[in-house]
Design an enzyme around this catalytic site. Structure first.
Site, short mmCIF file in Angstrom:
data_model
loop_
_atom_site.label_atom_id
_atom_site.label_comp_id
_atom_site.label_asym_id
_atom_site.label_seq_id
_atom_site.Cartn_x
_atom_site.Cartn_y
_atom_site.Cartn_z
N GLN A 122 0.73 -1.30 0.02
CA GLN A 122 -0.05 -0.06 0.11
C GLN A 122 0.76 1.33 -0.17
O GLN A 122 0.47 2.50 -0.04
CB GLN A 122 -0.97 0.00 1.24
CG GLN A 122 -1.82 -0.96 1.35
CD GLN A 122 -2.39 -1.08 2.83
OE1 GLN A 122 -3.55 -0.66 2.84
NE2 GLN A 122 -2.06 -2.02 3.66
N ASN A 123 2.20 1.02 0.06
CA ASN A 123 2.98 2.19 0.12
C ASN A 123 3.48 2.79 -1.08
O ASN A 123 3.44 2.11 -1.93
CB ASN A 123 4.39 1.82 0.91
CG ASN A 123 4.12 1.31 2.39
OD1 ASN A 123 3.12 1.52 2.98
ND2 ASN A 123 5.19 0.45 2.92
N VAL A 124 3.56 4.05 -1.15
CA VAL A 124 3.83 4.77 -2.39
C VAL A 124 5.27 5.43 -2.38
O VAL A 124 5.58 5.97 -3.36
CB VAL A 124 2.71 6.04 -2.65
CG1 VAL A 124 1.46 5.53 -2.66
CG2 VAL A 124 2.77 7.14 -1.47
N HIS A 183 -1.52 1.23 -4.17
CA HIS A 183 -2.04 2.64 -4.14
C HIS A 183 -1.22 3.82 -4.80
O HIS A 183 -1.26 4.92 -4.82
CB HIS A 183 -2.07 3.17 -2.63
CG HIS A 183 -2.87 2.64 -1.92
ND1 HIS A 183 -3.16 2.43 -0.49
CD2 HIS A 183 -4.01 1.88 -2.27
CE1 HIS A 183 -3.98 1.70 0.11
NE2 HIS A 183 -4.66 1.15 -1.00
N CYS A 220 -1.01 12.36 -16.30
CA CYS A 220 -1.73 13.61 -16.91
C CYS A 220 -3.14 13.43 -16.66
O CYS A 220 -3.70 12.60 -17.16
CB CYS A 220 -1.13 13.70 -18.29
SG CYS A 220 -1.90 15.22 -19.27
N CYS A 268 2.07 18.37 -18.63
CA CYS A 268 2.37 17.09 -19.47
C CYS A 268 3.27 17.53 -20.57
O CYS A 268 2.96 18.39 -21.35
CB CYS A 268 1.08 16.54 -19.89
SG CYS A 268 1.21 15.23 -21.18
N GLY A 310 3.04 -4.51 9.03
CA GLY A 310 2.82 -2.98 9.40
C GLY A 310 1.67 -2.18 8.60
O GLY A 310 1.97 -1.04 7.94
N THR A 311 0.54 -2.85 8.63
CA THR A 311 -0.57 -2.08 7.92
C THR A 311 -1.66 -2.12 9.37
O THR A 311 -1.90 -3.02 9.91
CB THR A 311 -1.24 -2.52 6.66
OG1 THR A 311 -2.43 -1.88 6.47
CG2 THR A 311 -1.63 -4.08 6.86
P1 OAD Z 1 -1.11 3.13 8.79
O1 OAD Z 1 -0.39 4.43 9.54
O2 OAD Z 1 -2.81 3.28 9.11
O3 OAD Z 1 -0.98 2.14 9.98
C1 OAD Z 1 0.60 2.02 10.02
C2 OAD Z 1 0.64 0.36 10.89
O4 OAD Z 1 1.96 0.30 10.88
C3 OAD Z 1 0.12 0.44 12.27
O5 OAD Z 1 -0.69 -0.44 12.41
C4 OAD Z 1 1.29 0.42 13.16
O6 OAD Z 1 0.83 -0.30 14.36
C5 OAD Z 1 2.33 -0.15 12.30
N1 OAD Z 1 3.65 0.18 12.77
C6 OAD Z 1 4.38 1.42 12.93
N2 OAD Z 1 5.27 1.33 13.09
C7 OAD Z 1 5.83 -0.03 12.83
C8 OAD Z 1 7.17 -0.84 12.84
N3 OAD Z 1 8.45 -0.13 12.86
N4 OAD Z 1 6.96 -1.91 12.33
C9 OAD Z 1 5.84 -2.70 12.31
N5 OAD Z 1 4.55 -2.01 12.14
C10 OAD Z 1 4.78 -0.73 12.67
O7 OAD Z 1 -0.65 2.70 7.51
P2 OAD Z 1 -1.47 1.86 6.33
O8 OAD Z 1 -2.03 0.77 7.07
O9 OAD Z 1 -0.19 1.75 5.36
O10 OAD Z 1 -3.30 5.55 1.44
O11 OAD Z 1 -2.27 3.06 5.58
C11 OAD Z 1 -3.34 2.41 4.65
C12 OAD Z 1 -3.36 3.60 3.58
O12 OAD Z 1 -4.25 4.73 4.25
C13 OAD Z 1 -2.11 4.02 3.11
O13 OAD Z 1 -1.77 3.32 2.05
C14 OAD Z 1 -2.52 5.38 2.55
C15 OAD Z 1 -3.39 5.81 3.94
O14 OAD Z 1 -4.50 6.67 3.70
C16 OAD Z 1 -2.73 6.22 0.41
O15 OAD Z 1 -1.94 6.90 0.32
C17 OAD Z 1 -3.68 6.21 -0.78
#
Ligand code: OAD
Length: 242
Positions: free
Chosen positions: A103-105, A121, A129, A149, A189-190
């Site tokens: 999900q990381n950009v 994502h 564009c 563009c 880590g999500t």
């Molecule tokens: P979040 O910021 O929602 O969640 C990050 C997760 O990583 C949390 O559950 C933390 O507990 C965990 N975490 C933090 N530090 C860590 C570490 N060192 N090791 C392991 N885990 C750790 O991020 P995402 O779940 O990626 O969308 O968020 C999903 C989407 O929401 C993203 O892709 C973004 C955002 O809006 C877009 O940019 C389109």
């Protein structure tokens, strides 16, 4: 069950697996110094997503949106892949079939050398564009704002899936394939609150995969997965290779 026994259980599953899928979120890049979205210092604590990460916000004020992405690009440009990113590159070499859905950009998986990569994502180093749809790589830091563009002169936007937008159909299809074919799914880590990725644990589990979560904290995924391992990604992910 202790984290050590969970880790050993997961390692045993990986030892006999041929097909492995991984889903990563901002937590894996937190160990490189990239801010997450929802933690204590998360971006969505300081900024409002609806002002910066929606098509409506961009239509209203493209400069404000671009300034925010330009700031993030400048920050990410100073960061490097950490041992968790590198461990996933090694993992890709070890299995017959491997998919890394992120999900990381930030582009750190690609920078580490991961190839079987699905950037669900989008990518902050790509622009698209708004007129002709052409996608191109742009590594300029800081950027010249606003960017246009070179082909048709239309306004460029970040090649990112914003709130309210759909994921690219080919990325959904590849993710579905991974979730149904994998014997093990790692969720690293999500926070597990943004769909459709938040539902991947249930899909893979229903299809018969062993599902493991690796996170600093518990999440909505924790009650769905087979094992939860708490710790920093940079410490726990490399452990899987030992
Ligand atoms: P979040 O910021 O929602 O969640 C990050 C997760 O990583 C949390 O559950 C933390 O507990 C965990 N975490 C933090 N530090 C860590 C570490 N060192 N090791 C392991 N885990 C750790 O991020 P995402 O779940 O990626 O969308 O968020 C999903 C989407 O929401 C993203 O892709 C973004 C955002 O809006 C877009 O940019 C389109």
């Amino acid at each position: 069950m202790s984290s050590t026994s969970n880790l050993n259980q997961l390692k045993a599953r990986l030892a006999s697996a041929r097909a492995v899928a991984v889903l990563t979120g901002a937590g894996i890049s937190a160990d490189s110094g990239v801010p997450t979205f929802r933690g204590a210092d998360g971006l969505w604590r300081t900024f409002r997503a609806e002002d910066l990460a929606t098509p409506e916000a961009f239509a209203r004020n493209p400069r404000v949106v671009w300034e925010w992405y330009d700031w993030r690009r400048g920050l990410i440009a100073t960061k490097s892949p950490n041992p968790a990113h590198h461990a996933l590159v090694e993992m890709e070499r070890r299995f017959d079939q491997f998919w890394l859905i992120t999900q990381n950009v930030d582009g750190l998986h690609a920078a580490a050398g991961s190839r079987q990569l699905i950037e669900l994502h989008g990518n902050i180093w790509k622009v698209r564009c708004t007129q002709c749809g052409q996608v191109s790589v742009n590594r300029e830091v800081p950027m010249t704002l606003l960017p246009y563009c070179s082909g048709c002169g239309g306004l460029l936007r970040p090649h990112i899936v914003w709130f309210g937008e759909s994921l690219a159909p080919h990325n959904i299809a590849r993710s579905e394939e991974a979730l149904h074919a994998c014997q093990v799914l790692l969720i690293i880590g999500t926070s597990g609150v943004v769909y459709p990725a938040a539902g991947f644990s249930s899909v893979a589990r229903a299809a018969g995969a062993f599902v493991a979560e690796m996170n600093l904290d518990s999440t909505p995924n924790s009650s769905v997965v087979d094992v939860s391992i708490q710790g920093r990604a940079k410490d726990v992910v490399p452990e899987l290779l030992t």
